[in-house]
Design a protein around this motif. Structure first.
Motif, PDB file in Angstrom:
ATOM      1  N   VAL A 407      -6.334   4.421   6.320  1.00 49.80           N
ATOM      2  CA  VAL A 407      -5.185   4.534   7.212  1.00 49.80           C
ATOM      3  C   VAL A 407      -3.911   4.138   6.459  1.00 49.80           C
ATOM      4  O   VAL A 407      -3.836   4.285   5.243  1.00 49.80           O
ATOM      5  N   VAL A 408      -2.892   3.627   7.163  1.00 46.66           N
ATOM      6  CA  VAL A 408      -1.565   3.474   6.569  1.00 46.66           C
ATOM      7  C   VAL A 408      -1.555   2.426   5.461  1.00 46.66           C
ATOM      8  O   VAL A 408      -1.062   2.666   4.364  1.00 46.66           O
ATOM      9  N   PHE A 409      -2.105   1.254   5.746  1.00 42.78           N
ATOM     10  CA  PHE A 409      -2.122   0.190   4.736  1.00 42.78           C
ATOM     11  C   PHE A 409      -2.795   0.689   3.464  1.00 42.78           C
ATOM     12  O   PHE A 409      -2.270   0.520   2.359  1.00 42.78           O
ATOM     13  N   GLY A 410      -3.968   1.287   3.604  1.00 43.25           N
ATOM     14  CA  GLY A 410      -4.698   1.760   2.439  1.00 43.25           C
ATOM     15  C   GLY A 410      -3.955   2.827   1.679  1.00 43.25           C
ATOM     16  O   GLY A 410      -3.930   2.829   0.435  1.00 43.25           O
ATOM     17  N   ALA A 411      -3.343   3.757   2.404  1.00 44.19           N
ATOM     18  CA  ALA A 411      -2.596   4.828   1.743  1.00 44.19           C
ATOM     19  C   ALA A 411      -1.421   4.273   0.954  1.00 44.19           C
ATOM     20  O   ALA A 411      -1.173   4.661  -0.192  1.00 44.19           O
ATOM     21  N   GLU A 412      -0.668   3.362   1.552  1.00 41.41           N
ATOM     22  CA  GLU A 412       0.508   2.800   0.884  1.00 41.41           C
ATOM     23  C   GLU A 412       0.126   1.987  -0.343  1.00 41.41           C
ATOM     24  O   GLU A 412       0.771   2.070  -1.392  1.00 41.41           O
ATOM     25  N   LEU A 413      -0.938   1.203  -0.237  1.00 42.10           N
ATOM     26  CA  LEU A 413      -1.347   0.359  -1.353  1.00 42.10           C
ATOM     27  C   LEU A 413      -1.809   1.201  -2.530  1.00 42.10           C
ATOM     28  O   LEU A 413      -1.333   1.034  -3.657  1.00 42.10           O
ATOM     29  N   GLY A 414      -2.730   2.112  -2.298  1.00 46.58           N
ATOM     30  CA  GLY A 414      -3.231   2.923  -3.402  1.00 46.58           C
ATOM     31  C   GLY A 414      -2.158   3.789  -4.035  1.00 46.58           C
ATOM     32  O   GLY A 414      -2.169   4.038  -5.248  1.00 46.58           O
ATOM     33  N   ARG A 415      -1.210   4.238  -3.216  1.00 46.37           N
ATOM     34  CA  ARG A 415      -0.164   5.130  -3.730  1.00 46.37           C
ATOM     35  C   ARG A 415       0.725   4.440  -4.751  1.00 46.37           C
ATOM     36  O   ARG A 415       1.239   5.090  -5.683  1.00 46.37           O
ATOM     37  N   GLN A 416       0.931   3.144  -4.618  1.00 46.54           N
ATOM     38  CA  GLN A 416       1.786   2.445  -5.586  1.00 46.54           C
ATOM     39  C   GLN A 416       1.226   2.582  -7.004  1.00 46.54           C
ATOM     40  O   GLN A 416       1.985   2.691  -7.976  1.00 46.54           O
ATOM     41  N   PHE A 417      -0.084   2.595  -7.126  1.00 49.40           N
ATOM     42  CA  PHE A 417      -0.708   2.699  -8.445  1.00 49.40           C
ATOM     43  C   PHE A 417      -0.849   4.155  -8.873  1.00 49.40           C
ATOM     44  O   PHE A 417      -0.630   4.485 -10.047  1.00 49.40           O
ATOM     45  N   ALA A 418      -1.179   5.038  -7.931  1.00 51.95           N
ATOM     46  CA  ALA A 418      -1.300   6.456  -8.269  1.00 51.95           C
ATOM     47  C   ALA A 418       0.039   7.031  -8.707  1.00 51.95           C
ATOM     48  O   ALA A 418       0.121   7.786  -9.679  1.00 51.95           O
ATOM     49  N   ASP A 419       1.112   6.679  -8.013  1.00 47.95           N
ATOM     50  CA  ASP A 419       2.433   7.206  -8.358  1.00 47.95           C
ATOM     51  C   ASP A 419       2.902   6.733  -9.725  1.00 47.95           C
ATOM     52  O   ASP A 419       3.738   7.377 -10.362  1.00 47.95           O
ATOM     53  N   ASN A 420       2.385   5.606 -10.176  1.00 50.33           N
ATOM     54  CA  ASN A 420       2.840   5.032 -11.438  1.00 50.33           C
ATOM     55  C   ASN A 420       1.826   5.170 -12.566  1.00 50.33           C
ATOM     56  O   ASN A 420       1.861   4.427 -13.533  1.00 50.33           O
ATOM     57  N   GLY A 421       0.927   6.156 -12.440  1.00 50.05           N
ATOM     58  CA  GLY A 421       0.124   6.550 -13.586  1.00 50.05           C
ATOM     59  C   GLY A 421      -1.324   6.156 -13.601  1.00 50.05           C
ATOM     60  O   GLY A 421      -2.063   6.582 -14.500  1.00 50.05           O
ATOM     61  N   ALA A 422      -1.777   5.323 -12.658  1.00 50.06           N
ATOM     62  CA  ALA A 422      -3.185   4.936 -12.661  1.00 50.06           C
ATOM     63  C   ALA A 422      -4.062   6.097 -12.201  1.00 50.06           C
ATOM     64  O   ALA A 422      -3.630   6.964 -11.434  1.00 50.06           O
ATOM     65  N   ASP A 423      -5.297   6.105 -12.665  1.00 50.97           N
ATOM     66  CA  ASP A 423      -6.299   7.050 -12.165  1.00 50.97           C
ATOM     67  C   ASP A 423      -6.894   6.420 -10.913  1.00 50.97           C
ATOM     68  O   ASP A 423      -7.780   5.560 -10.987  1.00 50.97           O
ATOM     69  N   VAL A 424      -6.390   6.824  -9.752  1.00 52.76           N
ATOM     70  CA  VAL A 424      -6.844   6.258  -8.486  1.00 52.76           C
ATOM     71  C   VAL A 424      -7.893   7.189  -7.889  1.00 52.76           C
ATOM     72  O   VAL A 424      -7.605   8.338  -7.569  1.00 52.76           O
ATOM     73  N   ILE A 425      -9.102   6.682  -7.763  1.00 51.02           N
ATOM     74  CA  ILE A 425     -10.220   7.451  -7.220  1.00 51.02           C
ATOM     75  C   ILE A 425     -10.453   6.993  -5.786  1.00 51.02           C
ATOM     76  O   ILE A 425     -10.877   5.847  -5.545  1.00 51.02           O
ATOM     77  N   LYS A 426     -10.158   7.867  -4.852  1.00 48.15           N
ATOM     78  CA  LYS A 426     -10.366   7.537  -3.441  1.00 48.15           C
ATOM     79  C   LYS A 426     -11.823   7.798  -3.085  1.00 48.15           C
ATOM     80  O   LYS A 426     -12.315   8.912  -3.226  1.00 48.15           O
ATOM     81  N   ILE A 427     -12.491   6.750  -2.622  1.00 49.24           N
ATOM     82  CA  ILE A 427     -13.901   6.848  -2.243  1.00 49.24           C
ATOM     83  C   ILE A 427     -13.969   7.273  -0.777  1.00 49.24           C
ATOM     84  O   ILE A 427     -13.461   6.567   0.100  1.00 49.24           O
ATOM     85  N   GLU A 428     -14.590   8.422  -0.517  1.00 52.75           N
ATOM     86  CA  GLU A 428     -14.603   8.950   0.849  1.00 52.75           C
ATOM     87  C   GLU A 428     -16.013   9.312   1.279  1.00 52.75           C
ATOM     88  O   GLU A 428     -16.842   9.723   0.466  1.00 52.75           O
ATOM     89  N   ASN A 429     -16.256   9.180   2.573  1.00 54.31           N
ATOM     90  CA  ASN A 429     -17.517   9.581   3.188  1.00 54.31           C
ATOM     91  C   ASN A 429     -17.171  10.505   4.345  1.00 54.31           C
ATOM     92  O   ASN A 429     -16.523  10.077   5.312  1.00 54.31           O
ATOM     93  N   THR A 430     -17.568  11.751   4.255  1.00 52.04           N
ATOM     94  CA  THR A 430     -17.170  12.728   5.276  1.00 52.04           C
ATOM     95  C   THR A 430     -17.731  12.392   6.650  1.00 52.04           C
ATOM     96  O   THR A 430     -17.212  12.861   7.665  1.00 52.04           O
ATOM     97  N   ASN A 431     -18.774  11.564   6.711  1.00 56.91           N
ATOM     98  CA  ASN A 431     -19.317  11.160   8.007  1.00 56.91           C
ATOM     99  C   ASN A 431     -18.461  10.088   8.677  1.00 56.91           C
ATOM    100  O   ASN A 431     -18.574   9.868   9.887  1.00 56.91           O
ATOM    101  N   PHE A 432     -17.629   9.417   7.891  1.00 60.67           N
ATOM    102  CA  PHE A 432     -16.744   8.371   8.412  1.00 60.67           C
ATOM    103  C   PHE A 432     -15.370   8.567   7.776  1.00 60.67           C
ATOM    104  O   PHE A 432     -14.936   7.767   6.941  1.00 60.67           O
ATOM    105  N   PRO A 433     -14.659   9.623   8.162  1.00 66.61           N
ATOM    106  CA  PRO A 433     -13.411   9.956   7.469  1.00 66.61           C
ATOM    107  C   PRO A 433     -12.299   8.947   7.718  1.00 66.61           C
ATOM    108  O   PRO A 433     -12.259   8.284   8.756  1.00 66.61           O
ATOM    109  N   ASP A 434     -11.428   8.853   6.743  1.00 63.60           N
ATOM    110  CA  ASP A 434     -10.210   8.055   6.872  1.00 63.60           C
ATOM    111  C   ASP A 434      -9.470   8.508   8.136  1.00 63.60           C
ATOM    112  O   ASP A 434      -9.359   9.695   8.418  1.00 63.60           O
TER     113      ASP A 434
END
Length: 804
Positions: A407-434
């Protein structure tokens, strides 16, 4: 506890906006030296004042050393130069050009110390047509689009509580300073950073063009007048001993509520499984819930809701926050001395590191209290080793982040690192979607996903299987950071606690966040932002009066965005510490702590003078005239703040009323407060004859803080934001049209602007990650797909072959 920024030296020349940034850095262990002018900073007189002490100053300058420097004297400027020569970071909030005119501007100081990171935080930034304008929190609320969404339909807009903006600006400033410093450790070169408080609020507080933004499609000129009818998004009900708020979001939550109500026939239709249907029927549904809740106390309702899986939270006033056991046990609030001879109950700080609070340690300094210590030493800096990379590269290149955030907290936190060059791998389970993915319409991508998940890769992985856990641990063995914002204990129950992951990889940093943290009696409470706001006193202040049932915070997602930024900043501090120690750490951020820190001055004022803090609507207890005033047109408004007698004289000059300057009813702040209705009426009569923009520009030209209420689509044409290129366009093949998005929040001298790689579909890079990162063969991947462990994108060949 060894704090992560120990050994980092920060020179603090803030006086107002930005002082909270240096406090956050000090909490994280930096040595912060507050430089004040002779006589002390102007913010030492900022209200509320108790026992002669400015509470905001005391809170925002704790954990700092204090010196006095006269910048109008050459000897004083030499002292500043000597401090800058041995500092890592300088943060200043003086008017644009003030330091440069005295030969000690950021550029001058960096000539003598090229490694210095110099950060300027001002109301509107170093350039643009608003550069020299004045701002208060009310002005920034109005100009940022926040005010246009706050209030009740058919009523004037309602200003949110003071304090939320100051902390938001401070956290973003701290992040920007550390990001540039982290870059310096790798490049050897410092840089200049320009932070605009206005842009921080536009992009970082509760952005209309950002994750869960309410302006995803609002780009036309006919954005609706009046406030959104948001009261029933997260309704508030009376109960036996107060009020509670409820969040019925998921179908299962509504079904549990339906059962609790006795399964009334009129709501048995499956259409009521949807939020819009329940919202449309609120006039019939709310009385049923209110009648049920009237039989229960707040605590009983919260407990019953938890047992039934229904998110319910009590509405706390600031007074009640002070006596809430959870905040005492968790260490959110501590009793301590905040000034010589003055003790109070205060918010300690934002984070817990390795289980210990990184917060208040010692009181704010008296003017010049540490002159002898600071100026009488010559302690060499110990270099922090870091791999070298060229200037202009992205700060987090080479870092890998495993992102389980949602949700929002998770999206904002991970984006700070993805936008600045980190390889951010989002772990997802289609049975329990974000939750963000569930907000899409038909086959279109949800705008919040496009904004929040950009620059990431997606790995479809079922962590409810032993093999899924094994794959995650293989990734963690070579990763740098793990992000999660689940209920406390969730990672441990999966076998993925910090202790278990650090045994595999001692360098790993694990960040966990929840509504109320892992310590204290509320640690298992279900938490959404609206419930956090209600529990922490924010909602109680965000209404017209203490007797009002109508809370006006329904259309905001605060504190999710700023909570994510707090966590990102603390993680960055831990990354800096890891360069020195080679070890990772466990970090915890409770969203409740973020909200309570922002209300710190109200909490302390209420502690020292019980029943003194109440909801005031648009009034300002400490300034008059001040607040929201009608302008010419339909639902047009302008905020105006007269901070002191100088502002009053300038205002009278604008009005052509010199007779009012020395009128005994209005000549002083105290007199104007006693005649608030009269001075407010004078301003309202003047603003009502002008457009909000005309009123704002006229008053700002005279140095009086004023801000026109801006609706979200109008931000895209705002002259200051256009001049500073605050927006760009974000595209995705599944979007019907491009989306406006922030180009950057702060301006960096050498860091590149954020890339805009499109957000992945669920599991889109599953095969790529497994084959290139983990070295799996195609056949091995195919087998794990057939076993339901891996979940690649829907068009993956293994899915097609297996018929899954």
């Amino acid at each position: 506890m060894a704090l992560p920024l120990q050994g980092v030296r920060v020179l603090d020349l803030t006086d107002g906006f930005g002082d909270t940034a240096c406090r956050f850095l000090a909490d994280l262990g930096a040595e912060v030296v507050l430089v004040e002018r002779p006589g002390g900073s102007a913010s030492r007189s900022a209200p509320p004042i108790r026992n002669g002490v400015s509470i905001p100053f005391a809170l925002r300058n704790a954990n700092k050393l204090g010196v006095v420097v006269d910048l109008d004297d050459e000897a004083g400027r030499d002292r500043l130069r000597s401090l800058a020569a041995s500092s890592d970071i300088l943060i200043e909030s003086l008017p644009p050009g003030h330091l440069a005119a005295r030969g000690v501007g950021p550029a001058d100081l960096r000539v003598m110390n090229p490694a210095l990171v110099a950060v300027s935080v001002t109301p509107f930034g170093q350039d643009g047509p608003y550069r020299d304008w004045a701002a208060t929190e009310q002005v920034l609320y109005a100009l940022s689009g926040v005010l246009s969404r706050s209030g009740e339909p058919g009523e004037p807009p309602l200003l949110p509580p003071n304090g939320l903006v100051a902390e938001t600006v401070g956290v973003h400033t701290a992040w920007s300073a550390l990001l540039a410093y982290y870059d310096r450790l790798h490049t050897g070169q410092g840089q200049y950073v320009d932070v605009s408080a206005y842009e921080v609020v536009v992009h970082g507080f509760d952005p209309g063009f950002g994750v869960q933004g309410s302006a995803a499609a609002g780009r036309s000129d006919d954005f609706p007048r009046g406030r959104p009818d948001a009261a029933n998004f997260y309704p508030v009900y009376r109960c036996a001993d107060g009020q509670v708020r409820i969040c019925l979001l998921a179908k299962r939550q509504w079904r549990a509520m339906f059962e609790w109500l006795g399964e009334p026939a009129e709501f048995a239709d499956p259409k009521y499984d949807t939020i819009p249907a329940r919202f449309a029927a609120a006039d019939r549904l709310n009385p049923l819930i209110e009648a049920l809740f009237a039989q229960y106390t707040r605590d009983r309702l919260v407990a019953e809701g938890a047992a039934r899986g229904i998110p319910i939270g009590g509405l706390n006033t600031v007074s009640e926050v002070l006596t809430t056991e959870h905040f005492r046990v968790s260490g959110t609030l501590v009793d301590t001395e905040i000034a010589p001879g003055l003790a109070a109950r205060i918010p300690s700080g934002y984070t817990r590191i390795e289980g210990a609070r990184a917060g208040f340690r010692f009181r704010a300094p008296e003017p010049g209290e540490h002159d002898e210590i600071v100026f009488g030493r010559n302690v060499p800096r110990t270099p922090i080793p870091a791999p070298r990379r060229p200037v202009g590269s992205r700060p987090f290149e080479g870092l890998r982040v495993l992102d389980m955030g949602v949700v929002v907290f998770g999206a904002e936190l991970g984006r700070q690192f993805a936008d600045n060059g980190a390889d951010v791998i989002k772990i997802e389970n289609t049975n329990f979607p974000d939750g963000l993915r569930q907000s899409k319409r038909k086959d279109a991508l949800a705008a919040s996903v496009a904004w929040g998940h950009r620059n990431r890769r997606s790995l479809g992985l079922n962590l409810r299987t032993p093999e899924g856990i094994r794959i995650f641990k293989r990734l963690a063995a070579e990763a740098d950071v793990v992000l999660a914002n689940f209920k406390p204990g969730t990672l441990a129950s999966m076998g993925l606690s910090y202790e278990e992951l650090s045994a595999i990889n001692p360098r790993i940093i694990v960040s966990e966040s929840s509504a109320f943290g892992s310590v204290g009696p509320w640690n298992t409470r279900m938490g959404y932002g609206p419930l956090v706001r209600a529990a922490c006193g924010v909602s109680a202040l965000w209404r017209w009066s203490d007797d009002s049932d109508g809370l006006c915070d329904g259309s905001t997602v605060y504190p999710d965005h700023i909570g994510g930024q707090v966590a990102a900043t603390a993680i960055l501090a831990l990354l800096i510490d890891r360069l020195r120690t080679g070890r990772g750490a466990a970090l915890e951020v409770a969203q409740a702590d973020v909200a309570i820190v922002a209300l710190g001055d109200r909490i302390v004022a209420e502690y020292l003078e019980p029943r003194s803090v109440t909801a005031l609507g648009n009034s300002d207890r400490y300034a008059a005239p001040s607040g929201l005033f009608p302008a010419a047109g339909d639902d047009e408004w302008c905020t105006v703040t007269v901070r002191d007698d100088t502002d009053w004289r300038h205002l009278c000059g604008v009005f052509g009323r010199p007779d009012l300057i020395d009128d005994p009813r209005f000549a002083t702040t105290v007199a104007r407060l006693g005649h608030r209705d009269e001075v407010d009426r004078i301003v309202a009569e003047w603003t009502a004859e002008r457009s909000p923009t005309e009123a704002m520009e006229t008053l700002q030209a005279a140095g009086v803080p004023a801000g026109a209420m801006v609706r979200l689509p109008e931000l895209l044409a705002n002259p200051q934001l256009v001049a500073r290129e605050a927006y760009t366009e974000l595209e995705h093949e599944l979007l019907p049209a491009s989306l406006p998005t922030a180009r950057q929040v702060a301006r960096f001298e050498t860091l590149p602007a954020w890339p805009l790689r499109p957000a992945p579909l669920p599991g889109q890079q599953t095969r790529e990650i497994c084959e290139t990162v983990l070295g799996m063969s195609p056949g091995e991947v195919d087998g794990l797909v057939r076993d339901g462990v891996l979940q690649p994108a829907a068009d993956d060949r293994a899915l097609q072959v297996s018929g899954v």
